[in-house]
Design a protein around this motif. Sequence first.
Motif, PDB file in Angstrom:
ATOM      1  N   LEU A  23     -78.764  84.613  25.720  1.00 53.52           N
ATOM      2  CA  LEU A  23     -80.744  83.733  26.211  1.00 53.52           C
ATOM      3  C   LEU A  23     -79.629  82.675  27.292  1.00 53.52           C
ATOM      4  O   LEU A  23     -80.154  82.126  27.605  1.00 53.52           O
ATOM      5  CB  LEU A  23     -81.594  83.970  25.401  1.00 53.52           C
ATOM      6  CG  LEU A  23     -82.498  85.013  24.488  1.00 53.52           C
ATOM      7  CD1 LEU A  23     -83.266  84.708  23.779  1.00 53.52           C
ATOM      8  CD2 LEU A  23     -82.643  85.804  25.753  1.00 53.52           C
ATOM      9  N   ALA A  24     -79.500  81.991  26.563  1.00 50.93           N
ATOM     10  CA  ALA A  24     -78.673  80.516  26.382  1.00 50.93           C
ATOM     11  C   ALA A  24     -77.784  80.226  28.135  1.00 50.93           C
ATOM     12  O   ALA A  24     -78.472  79.245  28.730  1.00 50.93           O
ATOM     13  CB  ALA A  24     -77.834  79.874  25.760  1.00 50.93           C
ATOM     14  N   ARG A  25     -77.235  81.471  27.930  1.00 55.67           N
ATOM     15  CA  ARG A  25     -76.775  81.528  29.458  1.00 55.67           C
ATOM     16  C   ARG A  25     -77.669  81.813  30.538  1.00 55.67           C
ATOM     17  O   ARG A  25     -77.091  81.434  31.558  1.00 55.67           O
ATOM     18  CB  ARG A  25     -74.890  82.270  29.227  1.00 55.67           C
ATOM     19  CG  ARG A  25     -73.804  81.483  29.148  1.00 55.67           C
ATOM     20  CD  ARG A  25     -72.796  81.980  29.199  1.00 55.67           C
ATOM     21  NE  ARG A  25     -72.493  82.612  27.477  1.00 55.67           N
ATOM     22  CZ  ARG A  25     -72.385  83.846  27.710  1.00 55.67           C
ATOM     23  NH1 ARG A  25     -71.867  84.373  28.174  1.00 55.67           N
ATOM     24  NH2 ARG A  25     -71.823  84.101  26.075  1.00 55.67           N
ATOM     25  N   ALA A  26     -78.728  82.261  30.182  1.00 59.82           N
ATOM     26  CA  ALA A  26     -78.993  83.776  30.827  1.00 59.82           C
ATOM     27  C   ALA A  26     -80.828  82.391  31.925  1.00 59.82           C
ATOM     28  O   ALA A  26     -80.948  82.747  32.882  1.00 59.82           O
ATOM     29  CB  ALA A  26     -79.738  84.632  30.340  1.00 59.82           C
ATOM     30  N   LEU A  27     -80.862  81.829  30.894  1.00 59.13           N
ATOM     31  CA  LEU A  27     -81.903  80.662  30.735  1.00 59.13           C
ATOM     32  C   LEU A  27     -81.623  79.781  31.424  1.00 59.13           C
ATOM     33  O   LEU A  27     -80.853  79.164  30.713  1.00 59.13           O
ATOM     34  CB  LEU A  27     -83.036  81.365  29.851  1.00 59.13           C
ATOM     35  CG  LEU A  27     -83.959  82.552  29.846  1.00 59.13           C
ATOM     36  CD1 LEU A  27     -84.317  82.597  28.277  1.00 59.13           C
ATOM     37  CD2 LEU A  27     -84.517  82.884  30.630  1.00 59.13           C
ATOM     38  N   PRO A  28     -83.221  78.756  32.393  1.00 61.88           N
ATOM     39  CA  PRO A  28     -82.593  77.314  31.920  1.00 61.88           C
ATOM     40  C   PRO A  28     -83.245  76.629  30.510  1.00 61.88           C
ATOM     41  O   PRO A  28     -83.613  76.803  30.148  1.00 61.88           O
ATOM     42  CB  PRO A  28     -83.589  77.285  32.447  1.00 61.88           C
ATOM     43  CG  PRO A  28     -84.080  77.667  33.667  1.00 61.88           C
ATOM     44  CD  PRO A  28     -83.804  79.793  32.595  1.00 61.88           C
ATOM     45  N   LYS A  29     -82.629  75.786  30.236  1.00 60.38           N
ATOM     46  CA  LYS A  29     -82.664  74.727  29.032  1.00 60.38           C
ATOM     47  C   LYS A  29     -83.906  74.834  28.472  1.00 60.38           C
ATOM     48  O   LYS A  29     -84.204  75.538  27.349  1.00 60.38           O
ATOM     49  CB  LYS A  29     -81.938  73.726  28.356  1.00 60.38           C
ATOM     50  CG  LYS A  29     -81.895  73.259  27.818  1.00 60.38           C
ATOM     51  CD  LYS A  29     -80.657  73.150  26.624  1.00 60.38           C
ATOM     52  CE  LYS A  29     -80.132  72.091  26.210  1.00 60.38           C
ATOM     53  NZ  LYS A  29     -80.436  73.071  24.320  1.00 60.38           N
ATOM     54  N   HIS A  30     -84.844  74.551  29.056  1.00 67.86           N
ATOM     55  CA  HIS A  30     -86.029  73.926  28.556  1.00 67.86           C
ATOM     56  C   HIS A  30     -86.683  76.086  28.214  1.00 67.86           C
ATOM     57  O   HIS A  30     -87.557  75.364  26.713  1.00 67.86           O
ATOM     58  CB  HIS A  30     -86.723  73.794  29.525  1.00 67.86           C
ATOM     59  CG  HIS A  30     -88.440  73.095  29.469  1.00 67.86           C
ATOM     60  ND1 HIS A  30     -89.415  74.219  29.634  1.00 67.86           N
ATOM     61  CD2 HIS A  30     -89.111  72.367  28.747  1.00 67.86           C
ATOM     62  CE1 HIS A  30     -90.369  74.111  28.934  1.00 67.86           C
ATOM     63  NE2 HIS A  30     -90.653  73.021  28.508  1.00 67.86           N
ATOM     64  N   ASP A  31     -86.956  76.809  29.141  1.00 67.08           N
ATOM     65  CA  ASP A  31     -86.878  77.613  28.854  1.00 67.08           C
ATOM     66  C   ASP A  31     -86.213  78.823  27.333  1.00 67.08           C
ATOM     67  O   ASP A  31     -86.940  79.492  26.668  1.00 67.08           O
ATOM     68  CB  ASP A  31     -86.943  78.635  29.815  1.00 67.08           C
ATOM     69  CG  ASP A  31     -87.767  78.065  31.407  1.00 67.08           C
ATOM     70  OD1 ASP A  31     -88.499  78.021  30.748  1.00 67.08           O
ATOM     71  OD2 ASP A  31     -87.515  79.168  32.627  1.00 67.08           O
ATOM     72  N   TYR A  32     -85.089  78.579  27.276  1.00 65.35           N
ATOM     73  CA  TYR A  32     -84.396  78.704  26.185  1.00 65.35           C
ATOM     74  C   TYR A  32     -84.714  78.666  24.834  1.00 65.35           C
ATOM     75  O   TYR A  32     -85.041  79.131  24.211  1.00 65.35           O
ATOM     76  CB  TYR A  32     -82.591  78.558  26.625  1.00 65.35           C
ATOM     77  CG  TYR A  32     -81.940  78.970  25.667  1.00 65.35           C
ATOM     78  CD1 TYR A  32     -81.403  79.805  24.477  1.00 65.35           C
ATOM     79  CD2 TYR A  32     -81.941  77.229  24.905  1.00 65.35           C
ATOM     80  CE1 TYR A  32     -81.041  80.274  24.062  1.00 65.35           C
ATOM     81  CE2 TYR A  32     -80.438  77.523  23.945  1.00 65.35           C
ATOM     82  CZ  TYR A  32     -80.150  78.913  23.243  1.00 65.35           C
ATOM     83  OH  TYR A  32     -79.738  79.167  21.340  1.00 65.35           O
ATOM     84  N   ASP A  33     -84.934  76.890  25.262  1.00 65.10           N
ATOM     85  CA  ASP A  33     -85.371  76.213  23.950  1.00 65.10           C
ATOM     86  C   ASP A  33     -86.921  77.087  23.754  1.00 65.10           C
ATOM     87  O   ASP A  33     -87.219  76.978  21.948  1.00 65.10           O
ATOM     88  CB  ASP A  33     -85.861  74.246  24.117  1.00 65.10           C
ATOM     89  CG  ASP A  33     -84.220  73.967  24.341  1.00 65.10           C
ATOM     90  OD1 ASP A  33     -82.892  74.635  23.407  1.00 65.10           O
ATOM     91  OD2 ASP A  33     -83.940  72.612  25.096  1.00 65.10           O
TER      92      ASP A  33
END
Length: 130
Positions: A23-33
């Motif tokens: 998920l880390a590379r596919a989602l924006p940082k805020h959404d990933y967290d």
Amino acid sequence: MPPLTAPVHSFHQKIASFCELRLARALPKHDYDNLRHYMLDFVNRRAMPPQTGNKLDWKEIGLACDLDDDSLRITKRLAKHGFEAIIRWLKGPSASKPDRKAPAAQGWVKAPAAPARRIGLEQRRFATTR
């Protein structure tokens, strides 16, 4: 938060690495967290993710993680496997209880059956001539 037992800690690490790898590379940082913490919270609390019928409730997941439409579409495709793993883990043998061993056998043990005897050709001839 109570301390994690060994099986819970192990599965917690698996879900954390799943999130980092998928998920880390596919989602924006805020959404990933948000999504990562959301998934790990189910492991910590030993609670089921939201479901409607037998399927994941993606609207509820999107609202809880504050995901926009694009991030939700990516999450449906990539995080589905992580949520399914959490569900399988929760439905499987209890994560909080240690495995129980079967009690040791007591008493008599039935001996294996004796193999069938084969009569040789000479014994057949001898048995029929009597």
